[in-house]
Motif scaffolding. Structure first.
Motif, PDB file in Angstrom:
ATOM      1  N   HIS A 183       0.828  -1.216   0.000  1.00 46.40           N
ATOM      2  CA  HIS A 183       0.000   0.000   0.000  1.00 46.40           C
ATOM      3  C   HIS A 183       0.864   1.269   0.000  1.00 46.40           C
ATOM      4  N   TRP A 188       0.237   4.006  -5.020  1.00 44.10           N
ATOM      5  CA  TRP A 188      -1.228   3.951  -4.944  1.00 44.10           C
ATOM      6  C   TRP A 188      -1.868   5.282  -5.334  1.00 44.10           C
ATOM      7  N   MET A 191      -2.075   5.116  -9.037  1.00 38.98           N
ATOM      8  CA  MET A 191      -3.155   4.202  -9.439  1.00 38.98           C
ATOM      9  C   MET A 191      -4.517   4.865  -9.248  1.00 38.98           C
ATOM     10  N   GLU A 192      -4.665   5.553  -8.136  1.00 36.55           N
ATOM     11  CA  GLU A 192      -5.931   6.235  -7.865  1.00 36.55           C
ATOM     12  C   GLU A 192      -6.210   7.293  -8.945  1.00 36.55           C
ATOM     13  N   LEU A 195      -7.499   5.475 -12.076  1.00 35.91           N
ATOM     14  CA  LEU A 195      -8.896   5.022 -11.997  1.00 35.91           C
ATOM     15  C   LEU A 195      -9.851   6.213 -12.014  1.00 35.91           C
ATOM     16  N   LEU A 200      -7.145   2.830 -17.678  1.00 47.36           N
ATOM     17  CA  LEU A 200      -6.711   1.498 -17.265  1.00 47.36           C
ATOM     18  C   LEU A 200      -5.474   1.524 -16.395  1.00 47.36           C
ATOM     19  N   ALA A 217      -7.158  -7.417  -7.344  1.00 45.31           N
ATOM     20  CA  ALA A 217      -7.947  -6.693  -6.337  1.00 45.31           C
ATOM     21  C   ALA A 217      -7.570  -5.219  -6.282  1.00 45.31           C
ATOM     22  N   THR A 218      -6.373  -4.887  -6.738  1.00 44.53           N
ATOM     23  CA  THR A 218      -5.920  -3.490  -6.690  1.00 44.53           C
ATOM     24  C   THR A 218      -6.632  -2.605  -7.705  1.00 44.53           C
ATOM     25  N   GLY A 219      -7.275  -3.228  -8.687  1.00 41.23           N
ATOM     26  CA  GLY A 219      -7.882  -2.450  -9.759  1.00 41.23           C
ATOM     27  C   GLY A 219      -7.139  -2.584 -11.075  1.00 41.23           C
TER      28      GLY A 219
ATOM     29  N   MET B   1      -8.816   4.550  -2.081  1.00 42.78           N
ATOM     30  CA  MET B   1      -8.268   3.226  -2.409  1.00 42.78           C
ATOM     31  C   MET B   1      -8.168   2.353  -1.151  1.00 42.78           C
ATOM     32  N   ARG B   4      -9.559  -0.994  -1.484  1.00 38.21           N
ATOM     33  CA  ARG B   4      -8.732  -1.923  -2.267  1.00 38.21           C
ATOM     34  C   ARG B   4      -7.535  -2.421  -1.443  1.00 38.21           C
ATOM     35  N   HIS B   5      -7.023  -1.588  -0.547  1.00 39.44           N
ATOM     36  CA  HIS B   5      -5.978  -2.066   0.366  1.00 39.44           C
ATOM     37  C   HIS B   5      -6.482  -3.286   1.140  1.00 39.44           C
ATOM     38  N   LEU B   7      -8.816  -5.344   0.279  1.00 42.72           N
ATOM     39  CA  LEU B   7      -8.943  -6.503  -0.618  1.00 42.72           C
ATOM     40  C   LEU B   7      -7.601  -7.216  -0.758  1.00 42.72           C
ATOM     41  N   VAL B   8      -6.548  -6.425  -0.948  1.00 44.21           N
ATOM     42  CA  VAL B   8      -5.200  -7.000  -1.052  1.00 44.21           C
ATOM     43  C   VAL B   8      -4.881  -7.781   0.214  1.00 44.21           C
ATOM     44  N   PRO B 324     -11.638 -10.868  -8.591  1.00 44.38           N
ATOM     45  CA  PRO B 324     -11.056  -9.958  -7.608  1.00 44.38           C
ATOM     46  C   PRO B 324     -11.053  -8.511  -8.096  1.00 44.38           C
ATOM     47  N   GLY B 325     -11.354  -7.613  -7.181  1.00 44.83           N
ATOM     48  CA  GLY B 325     -11.380  -6.188  -7.497  1.00 44.83           C
ATOM     49  C   GLY B 325     -12.736  -5.690  -7.946  1.00 44.83           C
TER      50      GLY B 325
END
Lengths: 581, 581
Positions: A183, A188, A191-192, A195, A200, A217-219, B1, B4-5, B7-8, B324-325
């Motif tokens: 994290h 992150w 990544m945020e 999104l 993508l 799971a991270t997206g 996020m 999502r943390h 989820l990881v 996942p995600g």
């Protein structure tokens, strides 16, 4: 939208097409069928109409005969690094257009680590008026990890800025698993931003469950894949779009064919390819042939390289299909299975024919902002590479790394090294040499001992994945300094030195990693480098010691212990390790 | 996020899942396979891990047994109008969740024509905390055409604003072919805003070549399709994603199955469905059964309603897959082919079981900004509906339209009508009646004569595609005024009047087109309306005269001649036509 007004006018018979393509067969990648009698009308850069286009032909309309040809969309490479060719984007386009790659998605983190966002912008600037579409996946890896310092920083704010630029298609190659799963803030935030911008997130490599679950799971949406069938199915089932690197994934391709899967979530990519290798084997065409060898039917194979990659990147309204509204990026293929590409068109213009470039692609001088990227304030000396002994004994303990070390247990790689005049010495009799990573922005260097061979001389390179600091391996400190100083003088590149003499070199003045010199000249220089390097006896670095040197210092994947400009690090824990003790 | 943390952390076994689903079979829509032994771990609203999830189960973890069930993604409707149910979004969710629709793409132009961008925002506001995901396709049709005035205006600037709002997924239903192909400024500015924002343009209806070419040349990505196999293949081949309305497209489905196409560019949708019909036949589940009846295999059929629709809308990282995600939107299906849905989950919460809603969906008062949308400054009188004779003869010529008129030739519909006291009269003996479209924002009305039947009374409705002005058909001017005034009093709705007496009515106070009253009450009111209307002898308006009245004044499709609040228009040329001469 004026260009689209004209397309409408052509489609409705109000004005004539600029060009039409007639008499060919047509690969309809949307439904996966080959059809006859589908002609194509083009206005400007885009397709206006397909099917019966007779009413679009006027006296000024150029009629292109595709008799005996199958017309397919131009190839779209979903994951690619132009830098790996060592060529500038425009030189690279000259090389690669004849292989049918009309669009590519550039990873961008190499140049971003050299120059920050300027390095990203460079690709977009070079792509202007270039008959190859370059879309950028914005670097997620600047810096690649917190363990090294590079020439740029892309956090959330920088990402938000760049994501507004035209043709920035998403976030590229998220690969720092330790910090992804940890994290880490910078990564992150990027990544945020991706999104939030509705873009993508691209992943990297081939995690297996449960890491594959955590990864998705991270997206993240996708990965460029090398692996076997079980790994491929596990990622697909987890909703991962697979950009398959075919030559490293034969079992996966065969396995997916045998499983009878729906292929919509699979594409194909090249990733990295040196220019000289491209000239030998090709690009996506080569990967596609491998897919067919593993049993994939030809039409699906073409879908992987066209519509599937385009849909993955959410750009199917522009590329990946020969259809109204899309860019007229087309291939005339005389043999679908052998991928014999007779002609390549981009934006309606023929750019290559029978393997030869026909487009006129100018090579303007590289912009100032990508030059002079090596900024070491004063020349290094042999003393800069000395390693002080931490105590007054005749020997010290040292972590002596092999080329890649997949463990964080120091015991197997700990050995003793001699001390002379208070400094720790190499042991060339055991192939133990010194390596330094010199921060290319004048922020110092990390030095340690590695079991990599070399009986004499030094090799320095500013191509160093992914930081592109300067690595130097040397059998003596003086040659190490000479090699690094010469790399700096030539604005980056690769230099081979022995006894204070430059034996071979290549200048890569664009960000310190690319050149706009002609391909033949580049290949000759690299050949000379490889020949001279072999004479220095790099016994432990495999068949391509210079290439190995550019890859073994990757910090993004948790190998174990690695050297950066800040010293030795355990990439799994982030702990700093002394070189000697 | 942060979510999502977590989820990881679940995926990597650091913390436990909130819920797990075990023992079911698993429909992997990415590869198109049904698999056993794939369990599912959920944290918060999303899926953290699939496959072997044993290490995510702690003492607090809820274990959901799916024994005997196939777990599929929740259904995604790619093109839908909540307004057609006459229910508010939250009431609509209560009705529709048991049918498995966990996400839908709302067309939004109805409400946008009532209230401008506020009408669009309403869907997003209602969707907050709603266990049904509402994504909005921003209206391209406000106003629907330049021939009418509505309660909003969405041009390029307005579109750019709304495209920044969360869950606005693209531009909806571009359908004004005359102005699309005529390059009209407002419409094209909205389209340009959509493409610039990297969002989709959705089309409408079933153009055939060459209009199909022109349609796709504009940049449009998709259409909700009703038609035959040739039309379907022509659109697919032109790169159009088909949102098939199955019950109106049986031949297309059968034809596509027979052609053996790749289905990745095909999805399925409902479009419009009155609430009472949903209760009778279902929603996507009904359309999917038709697809299977026409030979489509079950797994592909589920892909059409899940991953394919999600990928079309570029939202495959959030919806359309159990992976996942993604949001934990899932169905437990006990019979794949009969689509027996045992349980429905949205965001990990069970929302329906065995056809019954189990979620607690509150119905808060409708926000003030969607109420009081009928703004006629003073009551109308019979005089307002009089049509003055243009000359002193006993009769005049009049264009007397049938319910839909697919021509712009006036001759077949020109007849003579009597004049009395200087005003043109109906001729009920020939079913020739008067219709008015009253601008609901107090900007006047258009009146003309139509051959639609009705021997007595009047029917007024503020549901009027797509302007949602007030239409009124009446056998006498006084009842017409009474009906319109009552519609205004009840804040919009449908009113049936005879001899000055209100016989039946429904209030639709949300934008004048929807209500948040319970479904049973709505159906009862509509039943009463239909019964009373039949007594007035609407001989020419088909089986559902009130429904016909809401649709026959569409200006977006070039029928020919149509009435708006500004008078009679030729929709093909934009020319205004006198009602009498």
């Amino acid at each position: 939208m004026k260009d689209r007004h004209l397309l409408v006018d052509v489609a409705l018979g109000r004005i004539n097409a600029d060009k039409v393509v007639v008499n060919g067969e047509f690969l309809d990648v949307a439904t996966g069928r080959i059809r006859k009698g589908v002609n194509i009308a083009i206005k400007g850069e885009r397709i206006a109409k397909i099917g019966n286009i007779d009413d679009t032909i006027g006296s000024e309309t150029e009629v292109i005969d595709a008799e005996g040809m199958i017309v397919t969309p131009g190839f779209v490479d979903s994951h690619y690094h132009i830098e790996s060719s060592r060529l500038s984007p425009r030189r690279h386009a000259q090389l690669t257009l004849p292989y049918g790659t009309t669009s590519l998605f550039e990873g961008s983190h190499e140049m971003a680590n050299c120059l920050g966002l300027d390095g990203v912008k460079y690709f977009l600037d070079e792509a202007k008026d270039l008959p190859q579409r370059i879309y950028v996946a914005l670097s997620s890896a600047t810096p690649p990890t917190p363990f090294e310092r590079t020439g740029g920083y892309i956090g959330g704010a920088e990402a938000r800025e760049a994501l507004q630029w035209e043709n920035v298609a998403g976030i590229g190659e998220i690969m720092d698993f330790t910090n992804l799963f940890g994290h880490e803030d910078r990564l992150w935030s990027v990544m945020e931003a991706g999104l939030e911008a509705g873009k993508l997130l691209e992943g990297h490599a081939t995690p297996e469950p449960p890491e594959a679950d955590a990864f998705m799971a991270t997206g993240i949406s996708s990965t460029h894949f090398t692996g076997n069938r079980e790994q491929a199915l596990a990622l697909l089932e987890r909703g991962c779009f697979l950009e398959i690197k075919a030559r490293d994934s034969r079992d996966a391709l065969r396995g997916l064919v045998e499983a009878g899967i729906d292929w919509q979530m699979v594409g194909i990519c090249v990733d990295d390819r040196p220019a000289e290798l491209t000239r030998k084997i090709g690009l996506l065409d080569y990967e596609m042939k491998i897919a067919m060898e593993e049993g994939l039917d030809p039409v699906t194979t073409y879908q992987l390289a066209t519509i599937n990659n385009a849909r993955h990147w959410h750009l199917e309204h522009d590329i990946g299909l020969v259809a109204p509204g899309r860019y007229a990026d087309m291939l005339f293929v005389s043999d679908l299975e052998k991928i014999k590409i007779d002609k390549v068109f981009t934006g309606g213009e023929m750019v290559a024919e029978k393997g030869k470039l026909t487009a006129n692609i100018s090579i303007p001088p590289a912009p100032a902002y990508v030059r002079h990227s090596i900024k070491i304030p004063k020349p290094l000396t042999a003393e800069d590479f000395q390693v002080e002994a931490p105590h007054y004994d005749d020997t010290v303990n040292a972590a002596v790394l092999p080329a890649r070390y997949f463990s964080d247990d120091l015991a197997p790689i700990t050995t003793t090294l001699p001390v002379k005049n208070g400094f720790v010495q190499r042991d060339l009799s055991r192939d133990i040499n010194k390596i330094a990573i010199v921060n290319r922005h004048g922020k110092g260097l990390g030095v340690s001992f590695w079991k990599v061979g070399y009986q004499r001389g030094a090799v320095a390179s500013s191509v160093l994945h992914d930081s592109h600091n300067i690595s130097v391996i040397g059998a003596n400190d003086s040659d190490m300094a000479t090699a690094v100083n010469r790399v700096a003088e030539i604005e980056g590149g690769i230099v081979v030195v022995n006894n204070g003499k430059i034996l071979a070199e290549i200048s890569l003045p664009i960000g310190g990693i690319m050149t706009d010199r002609p391909l033949d000249e580049v290949v000759a220089a690299l050949d000379k480098i490889n020949m001279e390097v072999d004479k220095l006896e790099p016994s432990e670095l495999g068949e391509h010691p210079v290439d190995s040197q550019t890859f073994i210092f990757l910090t993004c994947f948790p190998w174990g212990i690695v050297l950066t400009d800040l010293g030795l690090f355990n990439t799994r824990t982030g702990e700093k390790i002394p070189a000697v003790w």
